[in-house]
Design a protein around this motif. Structure first.
Motif, PDB file in Angstrom:
ATOM      1  N   UNK A 229       1.090  -1.186  -0.095  1.00 50.25           N
ATOM      2  CA  UNK A 229       0.009   0.099  -0.166  1.00 50.25           C
ATOM      3  C   UNK A 229       0.806   1.124  -0.160  1.00 50.25           C
ATOM      4  N   UNK A 230       2.158   1.419   0.178  1.00 50.30           N
ATOM      5  CA  UNK A 230       3.189   2.497   0.063  1.00 50.30           C
ATOM      6  C   UNK A 230       2.795   3.271  -0.764  1.00 50.30           C
ATOM      7  N   UNK A 231       2.838   2.407  -2.676  1.00 48.92           N
ATOM      8  CA  UNK A 231       2.161   3.274  -3.438  1.00 48.92           C
ATOM      9  C   UNK A 231       1.222   3.438  -3.672  1.00 48.92           C
ATOM     10  N   UNK A 232       0.046   3.538  -3.262  1.00 44.39           N
ATOM     11  CA  UNK A 232      -1.334   2.992  -3.955  1.00 44.39           C
ATOM     12  C   UNK A 232      -1.525   3.848  -3.022  1.00 44.39           C
ATOM     13  N   UNK A 233      -1.985   3.352  -1.634  1.00 45.17           N
ATOM     14  CA  UNK A 233      -2.742   4.775  -0.937  1.00 45.17           C
ATOM     15  C   UNK A 233      -2.957   5.353  -0.601  1.00 45.17           C
ATOM     16  N   UNK A 234      -4.801   6.684  -0.592  1.00 44.75           N
ATOM     17  CA  UNK A 234      -4.861   8.236  -0.848  1.00 44.75           C
ATOM     18  C   UNK A 234      -2.947   8.815   0.276  1.00 44.75           C
ATOM     19  N   UNK A 235      -3.854   8.126   1.762  1.00 45.73           N
ATOM     20  CA  UNK A 235      -3.199   8.726   2.521  1.00 45.73           C
ATOM     21  C   UNK A 235      -1.331   8.313   3.409  1.00 45.73           C
ATOM     22  N   UNK A 236      -0.869   7.224   2.284  1.00 43.80           N
ATOM     23  CA  UNK A 236       0.252   7.055   1.705  1.00 43.80           C
ATOM     24  C   UNK A 236       0.907   7.814   0.806  1.00 43.80           C
ATOM     25  N   UNK A 237      -0.159   8.073   0.233  1.00 40.70           N
ATOM     26  CA  UNK A 237       0.588   8.994  -0.846  1.00 40.70           C
ATOM     27  C   UNK A 237       0.528  10.267  -0.917  1.00 40.70           C
ATOM     28  N   UNK A 238      -0.336  10.791  -0.137  1.00 40.40           N
ATOM     29  CA  UNK A 238      -0.246  12.690   0.787  1.00 40.40           C
ATOM     30  C   UNK A 238       1.190  12.061   1.403  1.00 40.40           C
TER      31      UNK A 238
END
Length: 245
Positions: A229-238
């Motif tokens: 999820x590091x490269x996909x989830x919105x909160x991670x991307x933010x």
């Protein structure tokens, strides 16, 4: 089971400044690894079809290169790159195909890629998993090309077998994880600013390996997400975007 991910903003993320005591240093448990299968499907679908994530930072043309993880390619980091691009960053893939491990000529190939981009300023490297190890080591040998290194669940600290991927890595790469074809010291901090993202719910890499000790990176930030999820989830991307400015 759905992948857990906090709704915390970057400012709410846990910025670690302690020595690393209490973080797991053994390979993640099998239930966490099993959850990565669902997260992998989400990551691939998001890369191909999900809309970009609205970011609250301005990239102002800052050059960024995303280095994919083991057995991943630029396709898997598409949502992250597209989101950064929409926010004004000059975001690029690494352009070297599928990442099948550290090769003897990896730094020369990255030098060529950076030259091809024809960027006037040093570039920020965001490396996911194995990509983070490559980014950290490249910054040590090509300091003039790199402004900052951000790692996402990258096992740069401790035992190189404190993860659930080392057996597959050895099979694909053709060498032992503790005997790469280059002279590297993974835990040694590069001579540029560094930020390490890590997660207790990472099913691939031990949290302690991705967080590291206090002297091994300049900043450590905990997120509540799976490895994929590091490269996909919105909160991670933010959170990643905010670490770039």
């Amino acid at each position: 089971m759905a992948t857990r991910f906090s709704r915390l903003s970057y400012s709410d993320a846990i910025v670690r400044t302690s020595s690393g005591v209490g973080r797991g240093t053994d390979a993640p448990a099998l239930p966490l690894l099993a959850r990565e299968a669902l997260s992998f499907a989400y990551m691939r679908t998001s890369a191909a079809f999900a809309s970009t994530v609205e970011l609250d930072v301005a990239g102002n043309g800052r050059p960024v290169m995303i280095v994919p993880g083991f057995m991943a390619s630029d396709q898997t980091t598409s949502r992250l790159r597209r989101s950064l691009q929409d926010a004004g960053f000059s975001a690029h893939g690494w352009g070297l195909g599928r990442n099948k491990g550290i090769k003897a000529d990896i730094f020369e190939r990255l030098d060529k890629r950076v030259a091809e981009l024809d960027i006037d300023a040093p570039i920020t490297l965001v490396g996911w998993s194995l990509g983070g190890l490559i980014a950290r080591e490249y910054a040590k040998v090509s300091r003039h090309n790199v402004a900052k290194v951000v790692t996402l669940g990258s096992p740069f600290s401790g035992d190189p077998r404190a993860n659930n991927a080392w057996r597959l890595y050895e099979f694909v790469a053709g060498y032992k994880v503790d005997n790469p074809p280059l002279d590297v010291t993974l835990s040694e901090k590069p001579p540029v600013p560094t930020c390490a993202f890590w997660s207790q719910n990472d099913g691939v890499v031990a949290p302690g390996s991705a967080c590291g000790l206090i002297h091994e990176s300049d900043q450590q930030i905990e997120l509540d997400c799976s490895h994929m999820a590091f490269v996909a989830r919105p909160d991670a991307i933010r959170a990643i975007a905010r670490a770039l400015v």
